[in-house]
Design a protein around this motif. Structure first.
Motif, PDB file in Angstrom:
ATOM      1  N   GLY A 129       0.785  -1.230   0.000  1.00 46.33           N
ATOM      2  CA  GLY A 129       0.000   0.000   0.000  1.00 46.33           C
ATOM      3  C   GLY A 129       0.815   1.277   0.000  1.00 46.33           C
ATOM      4  N   GLY A 130       2.158   1.141  -0.081  1.00 47.36           N
ATOM      5  CA  GLY A 130       3.015   2.319  -0.080  1.00 47.36           C
ATOM      6  C   GLY A 130       3.762   2.474  -1.391  1.00 47.36           C
ATOM      7  N   GLN A 131       4.944   3.074  -1.331  1.00 45.75           N
ATOM      8  CA  GLN A 131       5.733   3.333  -2.533  1.00 45.75           C
ATOM      9  C   GLN A 131       7.193   3.002  -2.266  1.00 45.75           C
ATOM     10  OE1 GLN A 131       4.744   4.681  -5.749  1.00 45.75           O
ATOM     11  NE2 GLN A 131       6.820   3.925  -6.163  1.00 45.75           N
ATOM     12  N   ALA A 132       7.800   2.303  -3.214  1.00 47.17           N
ATOM     13  CA  ALA A 132       9.215   1.934  -3.094  1.00 47.17           C
ATOM     14  C   ALA A 132      10.108   2.943  -3.811  1.00 47.17           C
ATOM     15  CB  ALA A 132       9.446   0.542  -3.686  1.00 47.17           C
ATOM     16  N   GLU A 133      11.329   3.082  -3.292  1.00 50.48           N
ATOM     17  CA  GLU A 133      12.402   3.821  -3.946  1.00 50.48           C
ATOM     18  C   GLU A 133      12.034   5.261  -4.300  1.00 50.48           C
ATOM     19  OE1 GLU A 133      15.199   2.540  -3.826  1.00 50.48           O
ATOM     20  OE2 GLU A 133      14.874   0.393  -3.664  1.00 50.48           O
ATOM     21  N   LEU A 134      11.488   5.982  -3.340  1.00 46.40           N
ATOM     22  CA  LEU A 134      11.248   7.411  -3.528  1.00 46.40           C
ATOM     23  C   LEU A 134      12.469   8.189  -3.056  1.00 46.40           C
ATOM     24  CD1 LEU A 134       7.538   7.988  -2.383  1.00 46.40           C
ATOM     25  CD2 LEU A 134       8.436   7.925  -4.703  1.00 46.40           C
ATOM     26  N   SER A 135      12.824   9.247  -3.768  1.00 47.08           N
ATOM     27  CA  SER A 135      13.981  10.071  -3.426  1.00 47.08           C
ATOM     28  C   SER A 135      13.531  11.407  -2.854  1.00 47.08           C
ATOM     29  CB  SER A 135      14.846  10.295  -4.664  1.00 47.08           C
ATOM     30  OG  SER A 135      15.338   9.067  -5.154  1.00 47.08           O
ATOM     31  N   PHE A 136      14.247  11.860  -1.824  1.00 42.53           N
ATOM     32  CA  PHE A 136      13.895  13.090  -1.117  1.00 42.53           C
ATOM     33  C   PHE A 136      15.127  13.974  -0.974  1.00 42.53           C
ATOM     34  CE2 PHE A 136      10.935   9.873   0.209  1.00 42.53           C
ATOM     35  CZ  PHE A 136       9.732  10.521   0.436  1.00 42.53           C
ATOM     36  N   TRP A 137      14.899  15.285  -0.886  1.00 38.07           N
ATOM     37  CA  TRP A 137      15.950  16.251  -0.617  1.00 38.07           C
ATOM     38  C   TRP A 137      15.461  17.288   0.386  1.00 38.07           C
ATOM     39  CZ3 TRP A 137      15.417  13.885  -5.224  1.00 38.07           C
ATOM     40  CH2 TRP A 137      16.571  13.430  -5.878  1.00 38.07           C
ATOM     41  N   ASN A 138      16.384  17.802   1.177  1.00 38.56           N
ATOM     42  CA  ASN A 138      16.099  19.013   1.950  1.00 38.56           C
ATOM     43  C   ASN A 138      17.407  19.685   2.329  1.00 38.56           C
ATOM     44  OD1 ASN A 138      17.110  17.690   4.260  1.00 38.56           O
ATOM     45  ND2 ASN A 138      15.512  18.517   5.564  1.00 38.56           N
ATOM     46  N   ASP A 139      17.324  20.935   2.737  1.00 34.37           N
ATOM     47  CA  ASP A 139      18.495  21.674   3.183  1.00 34.37           C
ATOM     48  C   ASP A 139      18.596  21.580   4.696  1.00 34.37           C
ATOM     49  OD1 ASP A 139      19.082  22.416   0.618  1.00 34.37           O
ATOM     50  OD2 ASP A 139      18.106  24.364   0.756  1.00 34.37           O
ATOM     51  N   ASP A 140      19.764  21.196   5.182  1.00 33.30           N
ATOM     52  CA  ASP A 140      19.974  21.151   6.623  1.00 33.30           C
ATOM     53  C   ASP A 140      19.874  22.571   7.191  1.00 33.30           C
ATOM     54  OD1 ASP A 140      20.872  19.945   9.165  1.00 33.30           O
ATOM     55  OD2 ASP A 140      22.659  21.149   8.806  1.00 33.30           O
ATOM     56  N   PRO A 141      19.002  22.799   8.170  1.00 29.42           N
ATOM     57  CA  PRO A 141      18.783  24.175   8.651  1.00 29.42           C
ATOM     58  C   PRO A 141      19.997  24.795   9.343  1.00 29.42           C
ATOM     59  CG  PRO A 141      17.621  22.590  10.041  1.00 29.42           C
ATOM     60  CD  PRO A 141      18.107  21.841   8.839  1.00 29.42           C
ATOM     61  N   LYS A 142      20.879  23.982   9.919  1.00 30.23           N
ATOM     62  CA  LYS A 142      22.016  24.537  10.654  1.00 30.23           C
ATOM     63  C   LYS A 142      23.209  24.847   9.759  1.00 30.23           C
ATOM     64  CE  LYS A 142      20.848  22.376  15.088  1.00 30.23           C
ATOM     65  NZ  LYS A 142      21.306  21.474  16.182  1.00 30.23           N
ATOM     66  N   GLY A 144      23.015  24.537   6.097  1.00 35.90           N
ATOM     67  CA  GLY A 144      22.622  24.904   4.747  1.00 35.90           C
ATOM     68  C   GLY A 144      23.004  23.885   3.698  1.00 35.90           C
ATOM     69  N   LEU A 145      23.630  22.783   4.124  1.00 31.74           N
ATOM     70  CA  LEU A 145      24.027  21.752   3.174  1.00 31.74           C
ATOM     71  C   LEU A 145      22.800  21.034   2.616  1.00 31.74           C
ATOM     72  CD1 LEU A 145      27.065  20.144   5.037  1.00 31.74           C
ATOM     73  CD2 LEU A 145      27.128  21.797   3.162  1.00 31.74           C
ATOM     74  N   SER A 146      22.837  20.739   1.329  1.00 28.79           N
ATOM     75  CA  SER A 146      21.754  19.991   0.702  1.00 28.79           C
ATOM     76  C   SER A 146      21.917  18.512   1.027  1.00 28.79           C
ATOM     77  CB  SER A 146      21.773  20.196  -0.811  1.00 28.79           C
ATOM     78  OG  SER A 146      20.751  19.446  -1.438  1.00 28.79           O
ATOM     79  N   CYS A 147      20.859  17.897   1.510  1.00 30.72           N
ATOM     80  CA  CYS A 147      20.891  16.487   1.906  1.00 30.72           C
ATOM     81  C   CYS A 147      19.863  15.700   1.099  1.00 30.72           C
ATOM     82  CB  CYS A 147      20.595  16.342   3.397  1.00 30.72           C
ATOM     83  SG  CYS A 147      21.798  17.149   4.474  1.00 30.72           S
ATOM     84  N   LYS A 148      20.123  14.410   0.967  1.00 27.05           N
ATOM     85  CA  LYS A 148      19.215  13.567   0.193  1.00 27.05           C
ATOM     86  C   LYS A 148      19.050  12.218   0.873  1.00 27.05           C
ATOM     87  CE  LYS A 148      22.858  11.686  -2.817  1.00 27.05           C
ATOM     88  NZ  LYS A 148      23.324  11.515  -4.215  1.00 27.05           N
ATOM     89  N   ALA A 149      17.965  11.525   0.525  1.00 33.21           N
ATOM     90  CA  ALA A 149      17.708  10.180   1.038  1.00 33.21           C
ATOM     91  C   ALA A 149      16.829   9.447   0.035  1.00 33.21           C
ATOM     92  CB  ALA A 149      17.019  10.233   2.399  1.00 33.21           C
ATOM     93  N   ARG A 150      17.121   8.195  -0.199  1.00 41.75           N
ATOM     94  CA  ARG A 150      16.312   7.358  -1.095  1.00 41.75           C
ATOM     95  C   ARG A 150      15.738   6.229  -0.252  1.00 41.75           C
ATOM     96  NH1 ARG A 150      15.788   6.788  -6.700  1.00 41.75           N
ATOM     97  NH2 ARG A 150      15.397   4.679  -7.481  1.00 41.75           N
ATOM     98  N   ALA A 151      14.463   6.325   0.032  1.00 41.77           N
ATOM     99  CA  ALA A 151      13.811   5.386   0.950  1.00 41.77           C
ATOM    100  C   ALA A 151      13.523   4.062   0.249  1.00 41.77           C
ATOM    101  CB  ALA A 151      12.516   5.996   1.475  1.00 41.77           C
ATOM    102  N   ASP A 152      13.846   2.960   0.922  1.00 43.39           N
ATOM    103  CA  ASP A 152      13.491   1.660   0.364  1.00 43.39           C
ATOM    104  C   ASP A 152      11.985   1.581   0.138  1.00 43.39           C
ATOM    105  OD1 ASP A 152      16.079   0.802   0.369  1.00 43.39           O
ATOM    106  OD2 ASP A 152      15.879  -0.528   2.095  1.00 43.39           O
ATOM    107  N   TYR A 153      11.233   1.970   1.157  1.00 40.40           N
ATOM    108  CA  TYR A 153       9.768   1.909   1.059  1.00 40.40           C
ATOM    109  C   TYR A 153       9.174   2.896   2.062  1.00 40.40           C
ATOM    110  CZ  TYR A 153       5.347  -0.420  -0.137  1.00 40.40           C
ATOM    111  OH  TYR A 153       4.093  -0.707  -0.619  1.00 40.40           O
ATOM    112  N   ILE A 154       8.162   3.624   1.644  1.00 44.12           N
ATOM    113  CA  ILE A 154       7.485   4.533   2.554  1.00 44.12           C
ATOM    114  C   ILE A 154       5.995   4.213   2.542  1.00 44.12           C
ATOM    115  CG2 ILE A 154       7.318   6.348   0.777  1.00 44.12           C
ATOM    116  CD1 ILE A 154       7.635   8.359   3.187  1.00 44.12           C
ATOM    117  N   ASN A 155       5.465   4.006   3.729  1.00 40.60           N
ATOM    118  CA  ASN A 155       4.061   3.637   3.900  1.00 40.60           C
ATOM    119  C   ASN A 155       3.445   4.641   4.868  1.00 40.60           C
ATOM    120  OD1 ASN A 155       1.576   2.433   4.385  1.00 40.60           O
ATOM    121  ND2 ASN A 155       2.413   0.362   4.394  1.00 40.60           N
ATOM    122  N   GLY A 156       2.701   5.610   4.348  1.00 42.45           N
ATOM    123  CA  GLY A 156       2.166   6.668   5.193  1.00 42.45           C
ATOM    124  C   GLY A 156       3.303   7.514   5.732  1.00 42.45           C
TER     125      GLY A 156
END
Length: 264
Positions: A129-142, A144-156
């Protein structure tokens, strides 16, 4: 770049992006800035030993067969031994059709791992019921470095991370030692920060019969420690960029002693 919603992109595109991943952060934490710089920015590609390449390959196939079974059915095909003329011809024909050749043993391992996970009531529910291999980015607030993560699976609001391990490795207490050794607590904290998810769960499955499975999550103290180490690493990376200097292990002669076990 602010926090992004999960994007469906090829793995190659994700890995080519220069933002900082959990793997990058773990390398910086375990090594010295100089090693990290060569790992992240060096011209020379790191050549992994054959055993490591095999482990990566098996992990890739187990992830595909478990998390993306429909894609795996058309993306991979069993091929004869490619050190034979017939096997080489078969492989070439498969590649021409967009099918990646794999060995019978690779197929059996990935299939057995996937079947074991699907038969585990809790793991199967998490991975539906979820999604596999979604990629995410955000900027670290402290930093300012750009960070990324590729989740194996996200469910809710739950991230599910699939880990393959050796015999007995999925047993929770044993797996906790793997968490400490491979810095999975840093990975969990990093993924939660980048994705904005609320929960991070490990599905560990052994790569030998009977392909035992466990489902675990870190307690609050482990996650807090992982976040602390993650933030320290990002701060260190940021400082190295500011100073334009990536220090080695030591900057002077260091006096060392033998470990206690050596004198017993």
């Amino acid at each position: 770049m602010k926090q992004t919603k999960g994007a469906i992109i090829p793995a190659e595109t994700y890995h080519a992006d220069p933002a900082y991943s959990a793997s990058d952060i773990k390398v910086f934490h375990k090594a010295c800035p100089e090693v990290f710089y060569k790992y992240k920015y060096g011209d020379e590609a790191f050549e992994h030993p054959t055993a490591v390449k095999t482990a990566f390959r098996n992990g890739e196939l187990c992830h595909a067969f478990t998390l993306e079974p429909d894609r795996a059915k058309v993306a991979y095909g069993v091929c004869g031994k490619q050190n034979t003329k017939a096997g080489k011809i078969q492989a070439e024909e498969m590649i021409a059709k967009g099918i990646e050749p794999i060995t019978a043993s690779e197929y059996d391992l990935a299939s057995n791992v996937a079947n074991a996970v699907r038969k585990h009531s809790v793991a199967a529910k998490l991975l539906s019921g979820g999604q596999a291999e979604l990629s995410f980015w955000n900027d670290d607030p402290k930093t300012g470095l750009s960070c990324k993560a590729r989740a194996d699976y996200i469910n809710g609001d739950t991230l599910v991370d699939l880990k393959t391990t050796g015999e007995g490795g999925a047993e929770p207490d044993t797996f906790s030692r793997s968490v400490a050794r491979f810095l999975y607590h840093i990975q969990a904290a990093h993924y939660l920060e980048v994705t904005g998810a609320k929960k991070f769960v490990f599905v560990a499955v052994e790569k030998v019969f009977p392909f035992a499975v466990s489902v675990t999550e870190l307690d609050a103290d482990a996650l807090a420690f992982g976040l602390e180490l993650r933030n320290q690493a990002l701060q260190g990376i940021s400082q190295c960029h500011t100073d334009s200097y990536w220090a080695s292990y030591t900057e002077k002669i260091t006096t060392i002693s033998l470990p206690k076990w050596a004198t017993y």
